[in-house]
Scaffold this active site. Structure first.
Site, PDB file in Angstrom:
ATOM      1  N   GLU A 154     -58.693  41.661   5.161  1.00 47.06           N
ATOM      2  CA  GLU A 154     -59.829  42.320   5.839  1.00 47.06           C
ATOM      3  C   GLU A 154     -59.426  43.239   6.997  1.00 47.06           C
ATOM      4  OE1 GLU A 154     -62.530  39.148   6.864  1.00 47.06           O
ATOM      5  OE2 GLU A 154     -62.935  38.663   4.773  1.00 47.06           O
ATOM      6  N   GLU A 259     -62.240  35.972  -4.686  1.00 42.83           N
ATOM      7  CA  GLU A 259     -63.174  35.040  -4.020  1.00 42.83           C
ATOM      8  C   GLU A 259     -64.562  35.157  -4.646  1.00 42.83           C
ATOM      9  OE1 GLU A 259     -62.994  35.408   0.282  1.00 42.83           O
ATOM     10  OE2 GLU A 259     -60.841  35.757   0.261  1.00 42.83           O
TER      11      GLU A 259
HETATM   12  C1  XIL Z   1     -64.328  30.914   4.362  1.00 37.51           C
HETATM   13  C2  XIL Z   1     -64.332  29.450   3.914  1.00 37.51           C
HETATM   14  O1  XIL Z   1     -64.890  29.373   2.627  1.00 37.51           O
HETATM   15  C3  XIL Z   1     -65.140  28.616   4.889  1.00 37.51           C
HETATM   16  O2  XIL Z   1     -65.014  27.226   4.584  1.00 37.51           O
HETATM   17  C4  XIL Z   1     -64.667  28.858   6.323  1.00 37.51           C
HETATM   18  O3  XIL Z   1     -65.522  28.174   7.213  1.00 37.51           O
HETATM   19  C5  XIL Z   1     -64.657  30.336   6.651  1.00 37.51           C
HETATM   20  O4  XIL Z   1     -63.885  31.034   5.691  1.00 37.51           O
HETATM   21  N1  XIL Z   1     -63.331  35.804   3.223  1.00 37.51           N
HETATM   22  C6  XIL Z   1     -62.147  35.116   3.160  1.00 37.51           C
HETATM   23  C7  XIL Z   1     -62.173  33.620   3.131  1.00 37.51           C
HETATM   24  O5  XIL Z   1     -61.085  35.733   3.029  1.00 37.51           O
HETATM   25  O6  XIL Z   1     -61.060  33.073   3.775  1.00 37.51           O
HETATM   26  C8  XIL Z   1     -63.435  33.058   3.744  1.00 37.51           C
HETATM   27  O7  XIL Z   1     -63.446  31.650   3.534  1.00 37.51           O
HETATM   28  C9  XIL Z   1     -64.639  33.725   3.122  1.00 37.51           C
HETATM   29  C10 XIL Z   1     -64.639  35.206   3.393  1.00 37.51           C
END
Ligand code: XIL
Length: 357
Positions: A154, A259
């Site tokens: 990001e 994701e």
């Molecule tokens: C999220 C997790 O799913 C949660 O449990 C945590 O509280 C916050 O992070 N983008 C990403 C992930 O790259 O690491 C994030 O994961 C979601 C958004």
């Protein structure tokens, strides 16, 4: 009449049963792995129903949280690897592709990392030393076990410019190149990825493409672009998803959906009326359930169409009960419900995978 009705019902049950038995990993095209982000109850084995499902369905895992900066290095002189070791071992034991997520990010990173002496922000040299120490230690520990790393997460803003993260502010734009250099030094055999969201937005995508081209021009190793794919029912459109994978692959890199989930809840302000903010608190209407199934069929259609470009699809969580998208509300973004039963969306994905040309 009765007989044919029984036959039809019987056939329906058979199809449902066949779907229950089928494993996504057996249906994926060659060269495309299918995975899931797993949590502590899963890799520690306490959630045994989930463990069975993960083992049966997937050939790749990502760590939902345990490999982030804060949990692996909560303080300058302290690394904690108990949980991360179990995560990695879970995948190694099952011969799964184990992914690392994530080394350099503005979030889930202790405030100490960015602090210098006398409460001032840490300077460039201090930050680079901390980054190198962290990457060396974490990547080095799992050398040969972790297949690929989200090196930087990001880093690009919505307008395509560099996000003013504390890494960027303290080091400068080349912090990303440095992170890739350190990661490659720590494990020359590991694949290295850049990972981000909203890549279907043209300005942001252009920024990401510019960034990876710059890394390539510097002759740094980068293998893939991770498209987080936190999507909704109607956005991005299938056309936008299609255009995006083509453009990302145009860089010569692999494309991964890292994701994937489909958020069904509205984007409401804090304190909004619960009937608006949490519309499915008493269950998901069948109509929306079917829309979700169609949406998953459509996105898997794009993945299959671009199987030359796409090497991995990872769901961000196993079942609706596990999803980060609940946050006090009831969301239904994944393929398995809260009882860990396959949803119509699961069957829709199976059908698309089975019927691929
Ligand atoms: C999220 C997790 O799913 C949660 O449990 C945590 O509280 C916050 O992070 N983008 C990403 C992930 O790259 O690491 C994030 O994961 C979601 C958004």
């Amino acid at each position: 009449m009765m007989k044919s009705l029984i036959a039809i019902v019987g056939f329906g049950l058979l199809v449902a049963a066949a779907h229950q038995d089928v494993a996504l990993k057996d249906l994926m095209p060659k060269g495309m792995v299918i995975g899931v982000a797993i949590n502590q109850r899963q890799f520690e084995g306490t959630d045994s129903a989930a463990v069975d499902l993960i083992t049966k369905q997937f050939n790749q895992i990502s760590p939902e949280n345990v490999l982030k900066f804060q949990p692996t290095q909560p303080a300058a002189d302290r690394y904690t690897f108990d949980a991360a070791d179990k995560y990695v071992q879970f995948g190694v034991d099952r011969h799964m592709q184990v992914v690392g997520h994530t080394l350099v990010w503005h979030s889930q990173t202790g405030a100490w990392v960015f602090e210098g002496a006398d409460g001032k922000p840490a300077d460039r040299d201090t930050l680079l030393l901390r980054m190198r120490d962290h990457i060396r230690t974490v990547v080095g520990r799992y050398k040969g076990k972790i297949h690929g790393w989200d090196v930087v997460n990001e880093a690009i803003d919505e307008d395509g410019s560099m996000r003013k993260s504390p890494w960027q502010v303290g080091i400068g734009d080349d912090y990303i190149a440095k992170a890739f250099e350190f990661a490659h030094d720590a494990d020359p055999d590991a694949e290295l990825y850049y990972n981000d969201f909203n890549l279907e937005k043209p300005a942001k995508r252009a920024g990401v493409i510019k960034l990876v081209q710059d890394l390539k021009a510097r002759k740094l190793r980068i293998d893939g672009i991770g498209n987080q794919a936190h999507w909704r029912l109607d956005t991005p459109t299938i056309d936008e998803i299609d255009r995006t994978v083509v453009e990302l692959h145009g860089t010569g890199l692999k494309v991964m959906y890292t994701e994937l989930d489909i958020n069904l809840l509205p984007n409401t302000p804090r304190g909004a009326d619960p009937s608006v903010a949490n519309p499915y608190a008493n269950g998901l209407p069948d109509e929306i359930q079917q829309q979700l199934a169609r949406r998953y069929a459509d996105v898997f259609g794009v993945f299959l169409k671009h199987r030359d470009a796409v090497t991995r699809v990872t769901f961000w969580g196993l079942s609706d009960a596990d999803s980060w998208l609940n946050r006090g509300r009831m969301n239904f973004p994944l393929l398995w419900d809260r009882q860990r039963q396959p949803k119509p969306a699961f069957n829709a994905v199976v059908d698309v995978l089975r019927n691929r040309k």
